[in-house]
Scaffold this motif. Structure first.
Motif, PDB file in Angstrom:
ATOM      1  N   ILE A  17      39.481  41.347  27.734  1.00  0.00           N
ATOM      2  CA  ILE A  17      40.746  41.937  28.156  1.00  0.00           C
ATOM      3  C   ILE A  17      41.083  43.109  27.251  1.00  0.00           C
ATOM      4  N   GLY A  18      41.493  44.221  27.853  1.00  0.00           N
ATOM      5  CA  GLY A  18      41.757  45.450  27.114  1.00  0.00           C
ATOM      6  C   GLY A  18      43.099  45.464  26.412  1.00  0.00           C
ATOM      7  N   ASP A  19      43.555  46.669  26.074  1.00  0.00           N
ATOM      8  CA  ASP A  19      44.819  46.858  25.364  1.00  0.00           C
ATOM      9  C   ASP A  19      45.996  46.896  26.341  1.00  0.00           C
ATOM     10  N   ASN A  20      47.149  46.486  25.843  1.00  0.00           N
ATOM     11  CA  ASN A  20      48.410  46.604  26.588  1.00  0.00           C
ATOM     12  C   ASN A  20      48.355  45.922  27.951  1.00  0.00           C
ATOM     13  N   VAL A  21      47.738  44.759  27.991  1.00  0.00           N
ATOM     14  CA  VAL A  21      47.631  43.985  29.228  1.00  0.00           C
ATOM     15  C   VAL A  21      48.734  42.938  29.246  1.00  0.00           C
ATOM     16  N   ARG A  22      49.366  42.801  30.419  1.00  0.00           N
ATOM     17  CA  ARG A  22      50.428  41.800  30.582  1.00  0.00           C
ATOM     18  C   ARG A  22      50.004  40.804  31.658  1.00  0.00           C
ATOM     19  N   ILE A  23      49.972  39.530  31.273  1.00  0.00           N
ATOM     20  CA  ILE A  23      49.548  38.470  32.190  1.00  0.00           C
ATOM     21  C   ILE A  23      50.743  37.543  32.366  1.00  0.00           C
ATOM     22  N   THR A  24      51.313  37.549  33.566  1.00  0.00           N
ATOM     23  CA  THR A  24      52.614  36.919  33.774  1.00  0.00           C
ATOM     24  C   THR A  24      52.480  35.470  34.232  1.00  0.00           C
ATOM     25  N   ALA A  25      53.613  34.834  34.448  1.00  0.00           N
ATOM     26  CA  ALA A  25      53.701  33.378  34.583  1.00  0.00           C
ATOM     27  C   ALA A  25      52.763  32.816  35.641  1.00  0.00           C
ATOM     28  N   GLY A  26      52.018  31.800  35.252  1.00  0.00           N
ATOM     29  CA  GLY A  26      51.185  31.062  36.191  1.00  0.00           C
ATOM     30  C   GLY A  26      49.871  31.717  36.562  1.00  0.00           C
ATOM     31  N   ALA A  27      49.583  32.870  36.024  1.00  0.00           N
ATOM     32  CA  ALA A  27      48.362  33.589  36.401  1.00  0.00           C
ATOM     33  C   ALA A  27      47.123  32.925  35.814  1.00  0.00           C
ATOM     34  N   LYS A  28      45.985  33.169  36.479  1.00  0.00           N
ATOM     35  CA  LYS A  28      44.691  32.675  36.024  1.00  0.00           C
ATOM     36  C   LYS A  28      43.731  33.861  35.945  1.00  0.00           C
ATOM     37  N   VAL A  29      43.059  33.987  34.807  1.00  0.00           N
ATOM     38  CA  VAL A  29      42.030  35.015  34.619  1.00  0.00           C
ATOM     39  C   VAL A  29      40.785  34.269  34.181  1.00  0.00           C
ATOM     40  N   ILE A  30      39.795  34.209  35.064  1.00  0.00           N
ATOM     41  CA  ILE A  30      38.716  33.244  34.888  1.00  0.00           C
ATOM     42  C   ILE A  30      37.349  33.912  34.984  1.00  0.00           C
ATOM     43  N   GLY A  31      36.462  33.556  34.056  1.00  0.00           N
ATOM     44  CA  GLY A  31      35.066  33.942  34.140  1.00  0.00           C
ATOM     45  C   GLY A  31      34.696  35.127  33.282  1.00  0.00           C
ATOM     46  N   ASN A  32      33.442  35.513  33.375  1.00  0.00           N
ATOM     47  CA  ASN A  32      32.887  36.611  32.588  1.00  0.00           C
ATOM     48  C   ASN A  32      33.241  37.941  33.249  1.00  0.00           C
ATOM     49  N   ILE A  33      34.506  38.336  33.121  1.00  0.00           N
ATOM     50  CA  ILE A  33      35.010  39.542  33.773  1.00  0.00           C
ATOM     51  C   ILE A  33      35.666  40.447  32.739  1.00  0.00           C
ATOM     52  N   ASN A  34      35.887  41.695  33.141  1.00  0.00           N
ATOM     53  CA  ASN A  34      36.530  42.682  32.282  1.00  0.00           C
ATOM     54  C   ASN A  34      37.858  43.114  32.892  1.00  0.00           C
ATOM     55  N   ILE A  35      38.907  43.027  32.098  1.00  0.00           N
ATOM     56  CA  ILE A  35      40.229  43.506  32.505  1.00  0.00           C
ATOM     57  C   ILE A  35      40.518  44.750  31.679  1.00  0.00           C
ATOM     58  N   GLY A  36      40.764  45.864  32.355  1.00  0.00           N
ATOM     59  CA  GLY A  36      40.927  47.136  31.662  1.00  0.00           C
ATOM     60  C   GLY A  36      42.229  47.248  30.891  1.00  0.00           C
ATOM     61  N   ASN A  37      42.446  48.404  30.308  1.00  0.00           N
ATOM     62  CA  ASN A  37      43.672  48.669  29.564  1.00  0.00           C
ATOM     63  C   ASN A  37      44.857  48.859  30.510  1.00  0.00           C
ATOM     64  N   ASN A  38      46.037  48.526  30.027  1.00  0.00           N
ATOM     65  CA  ASN A  38      47.289  48.782  30.749  1.00  0.00           C
ATOM     66  C   ASN A  38      47.327  48.119  32.125  1.00  0.00           C
ATOM     67  N   VAL A  39      46.799  46.903  32.196  1.00  0.00           N
ATOM     68  CA  VAL A  39      46.787  46.142  33.444  1.00  0.00           C
ATOM     69  C   VAL A  39      47.925  45.124  33.406  1.00  0.00           C
ATOM     70  N   THR A  40      48.573  44.939  34.568  1.00  0.00           N
ATOM     71  CA  THR A  40      49.548  43.861  34.746  1.00  0.00           C
ATOM     72  C   THR A  40      49.017  42.892  35.790  1.00  0.00           C
ATOM     73  N   VAL A  41      48.950  41.627  35.427  1.00  0.00           N
ATOM     74  CA  VAL A  41      48.530  40.577  36.352  1.00  0.00           C
ATOM     75  C   VAL A  41      49.786  39.840  36.805  1.00  0.00           C
ATOM     76  N   GLY A  42      50.049  39.890  38.107  1.00  0.00           N
ATOM     77  CA  GLY A  42      51.274  39.324  38.645  1.00  0.00           C
ATOM     78  C   GLY A  42      51.326  37.811  38.558  1.00  0.00           C
ATOM     79  N   ALA A  43      52.517  37.268  38.743  1.00  0.00           N
ATOM     80  CA  ALA A  43      52.743  35.828  38.647  1.00  0.00           C
ATOM     81  C   ALA A  43      51.860  35.078  39.634  1.00  0.00           C
ATOM     82  N   ASN A  44      51.197  34.036  39.128  1.00  0.00           N
ATOM     83  CA  ASN A  44      50.355  33.129  39.927  1.00  0.00           C
ATOM     84  C   ASN A  44      49.107  33.781  40.530  1.00  0.00           C
ATOM     85  N   ALA A  45      48.799  34.999  40.124  1.00  0.00           N
ATOM     86  CA  ALA A  45      47.573  35.644  40.605  1.00  0.00           C
ATOM     87  C   ALA A  45      46.356  34.929  40.031  1.00  0.00           C
ATOM     88  N   VAL A  46      45.253  34.990  40.756  1.00  0.00           N
ATOM     89  CA  VAL A  46      43.986  34.423  40.297  1.00  0.00           C
ATOM     90  C   VAL A  46      42.957  35.543  40.271  1.00  0.00           C
TER      91      VAL A  46
END
Length: 207
Positions: free
Chosen positions: A146-175
């Motif tokens: 996971i990169g810089d300045n990433v926000r992962i909000t309530a209930g979200a799931k980030v799973i596996g060998n993946i890359n999350i870039g900089n300045n990403v917001t993951v919405g509530a309950n997203a998978v």
């Protein structure tokens, strides 16, 4: 009168957790802990205080911060870890927030309401994680990066060998189970991009 009483209670609370300052003084991770303190101070909109007092205030008031503090000390020198292990028997971690000691996490991680939250990932600087979030392995292939300045909000799931870039917001309950490029907002199950570089889009390549 109320202000005076609050100050007295605050001072007493600081005295209670004062031994937790010992490993901070001797650890090699002092600078990254300072960055964490400054980040939490800003996110919580706390008044400015000397760094040692602010650290103790966070260790007293925010048990999720205590987990992060112990995580930092574990990464440091022997004597910092030694006193950490001693003090953990008295000053307990937050029991419902799990931060895996094998992770590599940049300065400024902020945990807002860390109830039932699990972090097993490598993360950049100034990330923000909410309650009931799971970040970690799907199988033996690896965990998220996971990169810089990433926000992962309530209930979200980030799973596996993946890359999350900089300045990403993951919405509530997203998978999120696939890579996400920089500067995106993703939502849904599986997650998809709804905004990139400030422009609304809908691309099914984020999960």
């Amino acid at each position: 009168m109320k202000t005076f009483i609050r100050k007295i209670l605050f001072t007493l609370g600081i005295i209670v957790v004062f031994p937790l300052l010992i490993p901070f003084i001797i650890t090699t991770e002092k600078e990254i802990i300072k960055a964490d303190v400054e980040r939490w101070q800003n996110c919580l909109s706390w008044e400015q205080r000397p760094i040692n007092i602010q650290l103790l205030a966070l260790l007293k008031e925010a048990k999720e911060f205590r987990n992060l503090y112990y995580f930092r000390l574990f990464k440091g020198n022997f004597w910092g870890r030694f006193f950490m292990y001693l003090l953990k028997t008295i000053y307990r971690e937050c029991p419902y927030f799990f931060l895996d000691s094998s992770c590599n996490i940049g300065p400024g991680l902020f945990i807002q309401h860390g109830f039932s939250t699990i972090i097993m990932a490598d993360m950049g600087e100034n990330c923000w994680v909410n309650q009931q979030v799971t970040i970690g392995y799907k199988d033996k292939t690896g965990r998220p990066k996971i990169g810089d300045n990433v926000r992962i909000t309530a209930g979200a799931k980030v799973i596996g060998n993946i890359n999350i870039g900089n300045n990403v917001t993951v919405g509530a309950n997203a998978v999120v189970i696939k890579d996400v490029p920089d500067n995106c907002v993703v939502v849904g199950v599986p997650a998809y991009i709804i905004k990139q570089d400030g422009v609304k889009v809908k691309l099914n390549n984020a999960g």
